[in-house]
Motif scaffolding. Structure first.
Motif, PDB file in Angstrom:
ATOM      1  N   VAL A  28       5.296   0.969  13.124  1.00  0.00           N
ATOM      2  CA  VAL A  28       4.359   0.702  12.031  1.00  0.00           C
ATOM      3  C   VAL A  28       3.679  -0.624  12.340  1.00  0.00           C
ATOM      4  CG1 VAL A  28       4.111   0.265   9.560  1.00  0.00           C
ATOM      5  CG2 VAL A  28       5.750   1.986  10.366  1.00  0.00           C
ATOM      6  N   THR A  29       2.355  -0.600  12.357  1.00  0.00           N
ATOM      7  CA  THR A  29       1.629  -1.813  12.718  1.00  0.00           C
ATOM      8  C   THR A  29       1.116  -2.539  11.472  1.00  0.00           C
ATOM      9  OG1 THR A  29      -0.369  -0.522  13.065  1.00  0.00           O
ATOM     10  CG2 THR A  29       0.921  -1.010  15.002  1.00  0.00           C
ATOM     11  N   SER A  30       0.769  -3.774  11.686  1.00  0.00           N
ATOM     12  CA  SER A  30       0.370  -4.657  10.594  1.00  0.00           C
ATOM     13  C   SER A  30      -0.792  -4.070   9.788  1.00  0.00           C
ATOM     14  CB  SER A  30      -0.035  -6.002  11.202  1.00  0.00           C
ATOM     15  OG  SER A  30      -0.356  -6.890  10.197  1.00  0.00           O
ATOM     16  N   GLY A  31      -0.638  -4.017   8.469  1.00  0.00           N
ATOM     17  CA  GLY A  31      -1.705  -3.564   7.588  1.00  0.00           C
ATOM     18  C   GLY A  31      -1.719  -2.073   7.312  1.00  0.00           C
ATOM     19  N   GLU A  32      -0.816  -1.326   7.959  1.00  0.00           N
ATOM     20  CA  GLU A  32      -0.783   0.129   7.704  1.00  0.00           C
ATOM     21  C   GLU A  32      -0.138   0.445   6.354  1.00  0.00           C
ATOM     22  OE1 GLU A  32      -0.474   3.262  11.139  1.00  0.00           O
ATOM     23  OE2 GLU A  32       1.131   1.806  11.382  1.00  0.00           O
ATOM     24  N   VAL A  33      -0.551   1.581   5.780  1.00  0.00           N
ATOM     25  CA  VAL A  33       0.104   2.113   4.579  1.00  0.00           C
ATOM     26  C   VAL A  33       0.682   3.475   4.981  1.00  0.00           C
ATOM     27  CG1 VAL A  33      -0.160   2.795   2.165  1.00  0.00           C
ATOM     28  CG2 VAL A  33      -1.603   0.968   3.104  1.00  0.00           C
ATOM     29  N   VAL A  34       1.997   3.537   5.047  1.00  0.00           N
ATOM     30  CA  VAL A  34       2.666   4.702   5.619  1.00  0.00           C
ATOM     31  C   VAL A  34       3.594   5.334   4.586  1.00  0.00           C
ATOM     32  CG1 VAL A  34       4.205   5.494   7.463  1.00  0.00           C
ATOM     33  CG2 VAL A  34       2.618   3.623   7.903  1.00  0.00           C
ATOM     34  N   SER A 182      -1.150  -3.479  -7.877  1.00  0.00           N
ATOM     35  CA  SER A 182      -0.473  -4.594  -7.197  1.00  0.00           C
ATOM     36  C   SER A 182      -0.377  -4.334  -5.702  1.00  0.00           C
ATOM     37  CB  SER A 182       0.943  -4.790  -7.747  1.00  0.00           C
ATOM     38  OG  SER A 182       0.897  -5.014  -9.117  1.00  0.00           O
ATOM     39  N   LEU A 183      -0.084  -3.083  -5.338  1.00  0.00           N
ATOM     40  CA  LEU A 183       0.040  -2.760  -3.912  1.00  0.00           C
ATOM     41  C   LEU A 183      -1.307  -2.868  -3.212  1.00  0.00           C
ATOM     42  CD1 LEU A 183       2.575   0.227  -3.950  1.00  0.00           C
ATOM     43  CD2 LEU A 183       3.011  -2.164  -3.382  1.00  0.00           C
ATOM     44  N   HIS A 184      -2.370  -2.430  -3.906  1.00  0.00           N
ATOM     45  CA  HIS A 184      -3.715  -2.572  -3.327  1.00  0.00           C
ATOM     46  C   HIS A 184      -4.028  -4.052  -3.074  1.00  0.00           C
ATOM     47  CE1 HIS A 184      -5.741   1.293  -2.933  1.00  0.00           C
ATOM     48  NE2 HIS A 184      -5.068   1.706  -3.990  1.00  0.00           N
ATOM     49  N   ALA A 189      -4.652  -8.273   0.990  1.00  0.00           N
ATOM     50  CA  ALA A 189      -4.288  -9.578   1.560  1.00  0.00           C
ATOM     51  C   ALA A 189      -3.610  -9.422   2.919  1.00  0.00           C
ATOM     52  CB  ALA A 189      -3.377 -10.318   0.588  1.00  0.00           C
ATOM     53  N   GLY A 190      -3.480  -8.174   3.401  1.00  0.00           N
ATOM     54  CA  GLY A 190      -2.967  -7.956   4.753  1.00  0.00           C
ATOM     55  C   GLY A 190      -1.584  -7.353   4.839  1.00  0.00           C
ATOM     56  N   ALA A 191      -0.974  -7.044   3.692  1.00  0.00           N
ATOM     57  CA  ALA A 191       0.402  -6.536   3.731  1.00  0.00           C
ATOM     58  C   ALA A 191       0.483  -5.122   4.302  1.00  0.00           C
ATOM     59  CB  ALA A 191       1.007  -6.549   2.328  1.00  0.00           C
ATOM     60  N   THR A 192       1.622  -4.836   4.886  1.00  0.00           N
ATOM     61  CA  THR A 192       1.959  -3.504   5.395  1.00  0.00           C
ATOM     62  C   THR A 192       2.834  -2.833   4.337  1.00  0.00           C
ATOM     63  OG1 THR A 192       2.047  -4.510   7.587  1.00  0.00           O
ATOM     64  CG2 THR A 192       3.066  -2.321   7.351  1.00  0.00           C
ATOM     65  N   ILE A 193       2.611  -1.543   4.121  1.00  0.00           N
ATOM     66  CA  ILE A 193       3.347  -0.859   3.052  1.00  0.00           C
ATOM     67  C   ILE A 193       3.992   0.418   3.608  1.00  0.00           C
ATOM     68  CG2 ILE A 193       3.120   0.325   0.810  1.00  0.00           C
ATOM     69  CD1 ILE A 193       0.767  -1.684   0.280  1.00  0.00           C
ATOM     70  N   ILE A 194       5.286   0.541   3.363  1.00  0.00           N
ATOM     71  CA  ILE A 194       6.009   1.769   3.737  1.00  0.00           C
ATOM     72  C   ILE A 194       6.618   2.306   2.453  1.00  0.00           C
ATOM     73  CG2 ILE A 194       7.900   2.750   5.102  1.00  0.00           C
ATOM     74  CD1 ILE A 194       7.551   0.391   7.057  1.00  0.00           C
ATOM     75  N   VAL A 195       6.306   3.559   2.141  1.00  0.00           N
ATOM     76  CA  VAL A 195       6.737   4.077   0.842  1.00  0.00           C
ATOM     77  C   VAL A 195       7.299   5.494   0.983  1.00  0.00           C
ATOM     78  CG1 VAL A 195       4.332   4.758   0.265  1.00  0.00           C
ATOM     79  CG2 VAL A 195       6.008   4.480  -1.557  1.00  0.00           C
ATOM     80  N   ILE A 196       8.511   5.676   0.484  1.00  0.00           N
ATOM     81  CA  ILE A 196       9.088   7.021   0.427  1.00  0.00           C
ATOM     82  C   ILE A 196       8.554   7.694  -0.828  1.00  0.00           C
ATOM     83  CG2 ILE A 196      11.206   8.360   0.096  1.00  0.00           C
ATOM     84  CD1 ILE A 196      12.722   6.276   1.648  1.00  0.00           C
ATOM     85  N   LEU A 197       8.039   8.899  -0.659  1.00  0.00           N
ATOM     86  CA  LEU A 197       7.440   9.608  -1.793  1.00  0.00           C
ATOM     87  C   LEU A 197       7.895  11.054  -1.842  1.00  0.00           C
ATOM     88  CD1 LEU A 197       3.699   8.456  -1.469  1.00  0.00           C
ATOM     89  CD2 LEU A 197       5.356   7.678  -3.186  1.00  0.00           C
ATOM     90  N   HIS A 198       8.023  11.558  -3.051  1.00  0.00           N
ATOM     91  CA  HIS A 198       8.162  12.998  -3.232  1.00  0.00           C
ATOM     92  C   HIS A 198       6.841  13.610  -3.654  1.00  0.00           C
ATOM     93  CE1 HIS A 198      12.208  14.270  -2.430  1.00  0.00           C
ATOM     94  NE2 HIS A 198      12.612  13.092  -2.860  1.00  0.00           N
ATOM     95  N   GLU A 199       6.114  12.835  -4.452  1.00  0.00           N
ATOM     96  CA  GLU A 199       4.791  13.253  -4.911  1.00  0.00           C
ATOM     97  C   GLU A 199       3.806  12.235  -4.355  1.00  0.00           C
ATOM     98  OE1 GLU A 199       4.011  15.382  -7.760  1.00  0.00           O
ATOM     99  OE2 GLU A 199       6.060  16.191  -7.777  1.00  0.00           O
ATOM    100  N   ILE A 200       2.747  12.692  -3.729  1.00  0.00           N
ATOM    101  CA  ILE A 200       1.744  11.739  -3.249  1.00  0.00           C
ATOM    102  C   ILE A 200       1.075  11.083  -4.449  1.00  0.00           C
ATOM    103  CG2 ILE A 200      -0.407  11.465  -1.944  1.00  0.00           C
ATOM    104  CD1 ILE A 200       1.945  12.122  -0.179  1.00  0.00           C
ATOM    105  N   GLY A 201       0.803  11.874  -5.486  1.00  0.00           N
ATOM    106  CA  GLY A 201       0.272  11.375  -6.758  1.00  0.00           C
ATOM    107  C   GLY A 201      -0.779  10.290  -6.576  1.00  0.00           C
TER     108      GLY A 201
END
Ligand SMILES: Nc1ncnc2c1ncn2[C@@H]1O[C@H](COP(=O)(O)OP(=O)(O)OP(=O)(O)O)[C@@H](O)[C@H]1O
Length: 258
Positions: A28-34, A182-184, A189-201
Protein backbone atom coordinates in the motif's frame (compact mmCIF):
# COMPACT_ATOMS: atom_id res chain seq x y z
CA UNK A 1 6.24 5.91 -7.35
CA UNK A 2 5.15 6.81 -3.81
CA UNK A 3 6.78 5.25 -0.79
CA UNK A 4 5.25 2.05 0.48
CA UNK A 5 3.47 2.72 3.74
CA UNK A 6 2.75 -0.96 4.17
CA UNK A 7 4.56 -3.86 2.59
CA UNK A 8 3.43 -7.44 3.11
CA UNK A 9 5.62 -10.13 1.61
CA UNK A 10 4.58 -13.78 1.40
CA UNK A 11 2.72 -13.68 4.70
CA UNK A 12 1.46 -16.75 6.51
CA UNK A 13 -0.45 -16.49 9.78
CA UNK A 14 -1.36 -19.60 11.73
CA UNK A 15 -2.97 -20.17 15.07
CA UNK A 16 -1.66 -23.55 16.14
CA UNK A 17 -2.48 -26.03 13.39
CA UNK A 18 -4.96 -23.65 11.69
CA UNK A 19 -3.48 -21.63 8.84
CA UNK A 20 -5.55 -18.45 8.61
CA UNK A 21 -3.59 -16.53 5.94
CA UNK A 22 -1.17 -17.85 3.34
CA UNK A 23 0.87 -16.44 0.45
CA UNK A 24 -0.31 -12.88 1.08
CA UNK A 25 1.78 -10.29 -0.73
CA UNK A 26 0.72 -6.70 -1.25
CA UNK A 27 1.90 -3.12 -0.98
CA UNK A 28 0.00 0.00 0.00
CA UNK A 29 1.56 3.26 -1.09
CA UNK A 30 1.31 6.69 0.45
CA UNK A 31 -2.06 8.39 -0.08
CA UNK A 32 -3.96 5.31 -1.26
CA UNK A 33 -7.46 4.47 -0.03
CA UNK A 34 -7.71 0.69 0.04
CA UNK A 35 -10.65 -1.51 1.02
CA UNK A 36 -10.11 -5.02 2.33
CA UNK A 37 -13.10 -7.15 1.35
CA UNK A 38 -14.11 -10.78 1.59
CA UNK A 39 -16.55 -13.19 3.14
CA UNK A 40 -16.86 -13.73 6.89
CA UNK A 41 -13.86 -15.62 8.17
CA UNK A 42 -11.74 -15.01 5.07
CA UNK A 43 -8.99 -13.45 7.19
CA UNK A 44 -9.51 -9.68 6.85
CA UNK A 45 -9.14 -8.79 10.53
CA UNK A 46 -6.27 -11.24 10.91
CA UNK A 47 -4.42 -9.55 8.05
CA UNK A 48 -4.85 -6.13 9.62
CA UNK A 49 -3.84 -7.42 13.04
CA UNK A 50 -0.73 -9.08 11.60
CA UNK A 51 0.19 -5.79 9.94
CA UNK A 52 0.02 -4.12 13.36
CA UNK A 53 1.96 -6.84 15.15
CA UNK A 54 -1.18 -8.19 16.83
CA UNK A 55 -1.33 -11.60 15.15
CA UNK A 56 1.46 -14.16 14.90
CA UNK A 57 3.48 -14.07 11.68
CA UNK A 58 4.43 -17.65 10.92
CA UNK A 59 6.21 -16.85 7.67
CA UNK A 60 6.96 -13.78 5.59
CA UNK A 61 7.67 -10.15 6.32
CA UNK A 62 5.72 -7.01 7.08
CA UNK A 63 7.05 -3.46 6.99
CA UNK A 64 5.23 -0.36 8.20
CA UNK A 65 6.76 2.93 7.09
CA UNK A 66 9.86 0.93 6.19
CA UNK A 67 10.23 -0.62 9.65
CA UNK A 68 9.91 -4.37 10.17
CA UNK A 69 6.97 -5.28 12.39
CA UNK A 70 9.26 -7.78 14.11
CA UNK A 71 11.06 -4.76 15.62
CA UNK A 72 8.15 -2.85 17.21
CA UNK A 73 10.41 -0.24 18.80
CA UNK A 74 11.31 0.91 15.26
CA UNK A 75 7.71 1.10 14.03
CA UNK A 76 6.25 4.62 14.28
CA UNK A 77 2.95 3.62 15.82
CA UNK A 78 2.22 7.24 16.68
CA UNK A 79 1.75 7.87 12.93
CA UNK A 80 -0.95 5.21 12.79
CA UNK A 81 -4.58 5.38 13.91
CA UNK A 82 -6.30 2.04 14.37
CA UNK A 83 -10.02 1.49 14.86
CA UNK A 84 -10.48 -2.14 15.89
CA UNK A 85 -13.57 -4.14 15.11
CA UNK A 86 -16.27 -3.52 17.72
CA UNK A 87 -14.60 -3.86 21.12
CA UNK A 88 -17.01 -4.74 23.87
CA UNK A 89 -14.31 -5.48 26.42
CA UNK A 90 -13.37 -1.91 27.28
CA UNK A 91 -16.96 -0.85 27.81
CA UNK A 92 -16.97 -2.08 31.43
CA UNK A 93 -14.29 0.37 32.56
CA UNK A 94 -15.19 3.60 34.40
CA UNK A 95 -13.22 5.66 31.84
CA UNK A 96 -14.94 8.62 30.19
CA UNK A 97 -15.15 9.16 26.44
CA UNK A 98 -12.79 12.15 26.74
CA UNK A 99 -10.18 10.01 28.52
CA UNK A 100 -10.42 7.28 25.90
CA UNK A 101 -9.91 9.80 23.10
CA UNK A 102 -7.03 11.48 24.94
CA UNK A 103 -5.38 8.08 25.29
CA UNK A 104 -5.07 8.18 21.50
CA UNK A 105 -2.33 10.76 21.89
CA UNK A 106 -0.21 8.52 24.10
CA UNK A 107 2.15 6.10 22.44
CA UNK A 108 5.66 5.31 21.34
CA UNK A 109 6.97 5.67 24.88
CA UNK A 110 5.06 8.89 25.54
CA UNK A 111 3.08 8.27 28.71
CA UNK A 112 1.41 11.66 29.10
CA UNK A 113 -0.87 13.30 26.57
CA UNK A 114 0.80 16.32 24.93
CA UNK A 115 -0.08 19.96 25.63
CA UNK A 116 -3.49 20.89 24.24
CA UNK A 117 -4.57 17.24 24.26
CA UNK A 118 -7.90 17.94 25.94
CA UNK A 119 -8.97 20.53 23.37
CA UNK A 120 -7.92 18.23 20.52
CA UNK A 121 -9.81 15.34 22.08
CA UNK A 122 -12.93 17.51 22.36
CA UNK A 123 -12.60 18.43 18.68
CA UNK A 124 -12.30 14.75 17.76
CA UNK A 125 -15.44 13.98 19.78
CA UNK A 126 -17.22 16.78 17.93
CA UNK A 127 -16.16 15.15 14.66
CA UNK A 128 -18.05 12.00 15.67
CA UNK A 129 -20.93 13.95 17.16
CA UNK A 130 -20.23 12.93 20.75
CA UNK A 131 -18.99 16.16 22.33
CA UNK A 132 -22.02 16.30 24.61
CA UNK A 133 -21.11 12.87 26.02
CA UNK A 134 -17.42 13.66 26.61
CA UNK A 135 -17.60 13.26 30.37
CA UNK A 136 -19.85 10.22 30.39
CA UNK A 137 -18.34 6.84 31.24
CA UNK A 138 -18.12 4.66 28.16
CA UNK A 139 -19.66 1.77 30.10
CA UNK A 140 -23.05 3.42 29.61
CA UNK A 141 -22.51 3.90 25.87
CA UNK A 142 -24.38 2.07 23.15
CA UNK A 143 -22.34 -0.03 20.74
CA UNK A 144 -22.47 2.69 18.11
CA UNK A 145 -21.39 5.40 20.56
CA UNK A 146 -18.49 3.23 21.67
CA UNK A 147 -17.49 2.66 18.07
CA UNK A 148 -17.55 6.41 17.42
CA UNK A 149 -15.41 7.00 20.53
CA UNK A 150 -12.81 4.57 19.16
CA UNK A 151 -12.92 6.33 15.80
CA UNK A 152 -12.27 9.65 17.56
CA UNK A 153 -9.41 8.04 19.47
CA UNK A 154 -7.79 6.99 16.19
CA UNK A 155 -8.34 10.31 14.43
CA UNK A 156 -7.17 12.56 17.29
CA UNK A 157 -3.53 11.87 16.56
CA UNK A 158 -3.97 13.08 12.95
CA UNK A 159 -2.58 9.79 11.69
CA UNK A 160 -0.67 9.38 8.44
CA UNK A 161 -2.02 5.85 8.16
CA UNK A 162 -5.58 5.09 9.27
CA UNK A 163 -6.63 1.47 9.59
CA UNK A 164 -10.30 0.82 10.29
CA UNK A 165 -11.90 -2.58 10.82
CA UNK A 166 -15.56 -2.36 9.76
CA UNK A 167 -15.97 1.21 11.02
CA UNK A 168 -19.49 1.57 9.64
CA UNK A 169 -20.99 -1.35 11.48
CA UNK A 170 -23.59 -0.25 13.98
CA UNK A 171 -23.26 3.49 13.46
CA UNK A 172 -26.10 5.61 12.14
CA UNK A 173 -26.13 7.34 8.75
CA UNK A 174 -25.29 10.78 10.16
CA UNK A 175 -22.29 9.41 12.06
CA UNK A 176 -21.19 7.54 8.94
CA UNK A 177 -21.23 10.82 7.01
CA UNK A 178 -19.21 12.53 9.74
CA UNK A 179 -16.68 9.71 9.68
CA UNK A 180 -16.38 9.92 5.90
CA UNK A 181 -15.91 13.69 6.18
CA UNK A 182 -13.08 13.23 8.67
CA UNK A 183 -11.43 10.57 6.51
CA UNK A 184 -11.68 12.79 3.43
CA UNK A 185 -9.99 15.59 5.38
CA UNK A 186 -7.16 13.31 6.50
CA UNK A 187 -6.80 11.96 2.98
CA UNK A 188 -6.65 15.49 1.53
CA UNK A 189 -3.81 16.12 3.98
CA UNK A 190 -1.99 13.08 2.56
CA UNK A 191 -3.08 10.22 4.80
CA UNK A 192 -3.25 6.62 3.62
CA UNK A 193 -6.43 4.74 4.50
CA UNK A 194 -6.98 0.99 4.80
CA UNK A 195 -10.51 -0.04 5.64
CA UNK A 196 -12.16 -3.42 6.11
CA UNK A 197 -15.70 -3.25 4.78
CA UNK A 198 -18.70 -5.47 4.37
CA UNK A 199 -20.73 -2.79 2.66
CA UNK A 200 -19.02 -0.30 0.38
CA UNK A 201 -21.85 2.12 1.24
CA UNK A 202 -20.58 5.67 1.68
CA UNK A 203 -17.05 4.62 0.67
CA UNK A 204 -18.33 4.51 -2.92
CA UNK A 205 -16.14 6.72 -5.06
CA UNK A 206 -13.56 7.19 -2.29
CA UNK A 207 -11.68 3.92 -2.83
CA UNK A 208 -8.63 3.69 -5.08
CA UNK A 209 -8.28 -0.04 -4.79
CA UNK A 210 -9.64 -3.16 -3.17
CA UNK A 211 -7.97 -6.28 -1.85
CA UNK A 212 -10.30 -9.25 -1.72
CA UNK A 213 -9.48 -12.16 0.54
CA UNK A 214 -10.88 -15.63 -0.06
CA UNK A 215 -10.08 -18.42 2.38
CA UNK A 216 -6.94 -16.75 3.64
CA UNK A 217 -5.34 -15.60 0.42
CA UNK A 218 -5.73 -12.68 -1.96
CA UNK A 219 -8.15 -13.39 -4.80
CA UNK A 220 -8.20 -9.85 -6.19
CA UNK A 221 -5.95 -6.83 -5.75
CA UNK A 222 -6.96 -3.98 -8.01
CA UNK A 223 -9.96 -1.90 -8.98
CA UNK A 224 -12.63 -1.42 -6.31
CA UNK A 225 -16.12 -2.77 -6.97
CA UNK A 226 -18.18 -0.74 -9.43
CA UNK A 227 -20.16 2.12 -7.88
CA UNK A 228 -23.50 0.38 -8.18
CA UNK A 229 -22.18 -2.53 -6.10
CA UNK A 230 -23.04 -1.57 -2.57
CA UNK A 231 -22.43 -4.97 -1.10
CA UNK A 232 -18.93 -6.20 -0.50
CA UNK A 233 -19.88 -9.72 0.43
CA UNK A 234 -18.79 -12.66 -1.68
CA UNK A 235 -21.29 -12.92 -4.51
CA UNK A 236 -21.60 -9.16 -4.96
CA UNK A 237 -17.85 -8.58 -5.10
CA UNK A 238 -17.76 -11.24 -7.77
CA UNK A 239 -20.60 -9.69 -9.74
CA UNK A 240 -19.34 -6.17 -9.89
CA UNK A 241 -15.84 -6.63 -11.19
CA UNK A 242 -15.84 -5.39 -14.75
CA UNK A 243 -12.89 -7.35 -16.14
CA UNK A 244 -13.03 -11.08 -16.31
CA UNK A 245 -9.32 -11.55 -15.72
CA UNK A 246 -9.48 -9.36 -12.62
CA UNK A 247 -12.54 -10.99 -11.23
CA UNK A 248 -12.03 -12.87 -7.99
CA UNK A 249 -13.18 -16.47 -8.01
CA UNK A 250 -16.32 -17.23 -6.01
CA UNK A 251 -15.29 -16.10 -2.63
CA UNK A 252 -15.11 -18.48 -0.69
CA UNK A 253 -11.34 -6.29 20.34
CA UNK A 254 -7.99 -5.52 20.46
CA UNK A 255 -6.78 -2.19 21.79
CA UNK A 256 -3.16 -2.26 20.91
CA UNK A 257 -1.81 1.01 22.14
CA UNK A 258 -3.48 4.04 23.26
N1 LIG B 1 -6.99 -15.79 17.86
C1 LIG B 1 -7.46 -16.71 17.03
N2 LIG B 1 -7.28 -18.02 17.27
C2 LIG B 1 -7.73 -18.95 16.41
N3 LIG B 1 -8.40 -18.69 15.26
C3 LIG B 1 -8.62 -17.41 14.98
C4 LIG B 1 -8.17 -16.35 15.83
N4 LIG B 1 -8.53 -15.17 15.26
C5 LIG B 1 -9.19 -15.49 14.12
N5 LIG B 1 -9.24 -16.82 13.96
C6 LIG B 1 -9.86 -17.52 12.84
O1 LIG B 1 -9.34 -17.01 11.64
C7 LIG B 1 -10.33 -16.98 10.62
C8 LIG B 1 -10.37 -15.58 10.02
O2 LIG B 1 -10.85 -14.68 11.02
P1 LIG B 1 -10.91 -13.12 10.74
O3 LIG B 1 -11.48 -12.50 11.97
O4 LIG B 1 -9.59 -12.65 10.28
O5 LIG B 1 -11.94 -13.08 9.54
P2 LIG B 1 -12.68 -11.84 8.89
O6 LIG B 1 -12.51 -11.97 7.42
O7 LIG B 1 -12.22 -10.58 9.52
O8 LIG B 1 -14.18 -12.19 9.29
P3 LIG B 1 -15.46 -11.24 9.57
O9 LIG B 1 -15.89 -10.69 8.27
O10 LIG B 1 -16.44 -12.22 10.13
O11 LIG B 1 -15.05 -10.19 10.58
C9 LIG B 1 -11.63 -17.40 11.27
O12 LIG B 1 -11.88 -18.74 10.96
C10 LIG B 1 -11.35 -17.25 12.75
O13 LIG B 1 -12.07 -18.18 13.52
Amino acid sequence: MSDPVLLVDDLTVAYGPATILHDVTTTVTSGEVVAVLGANGSGKSTLIKACLGLAPVTHGEIYLFGAPITKPAQVPFDRIGYVPQRAAAISETPTTALEVVMSGMIGNWRLRPPRGAKARAMEALEQVNLADRAHHPIRVFSGGQLQRTLIARALVRTPELVILDEPLSGIDAHSQELLLGSLHQLHDAGATIIVILHEIGPFNGFLDRSIVLAQGSISHDGAPPEPHGHHASDSHVHQHYPHGDDAPPALAPDLSWG
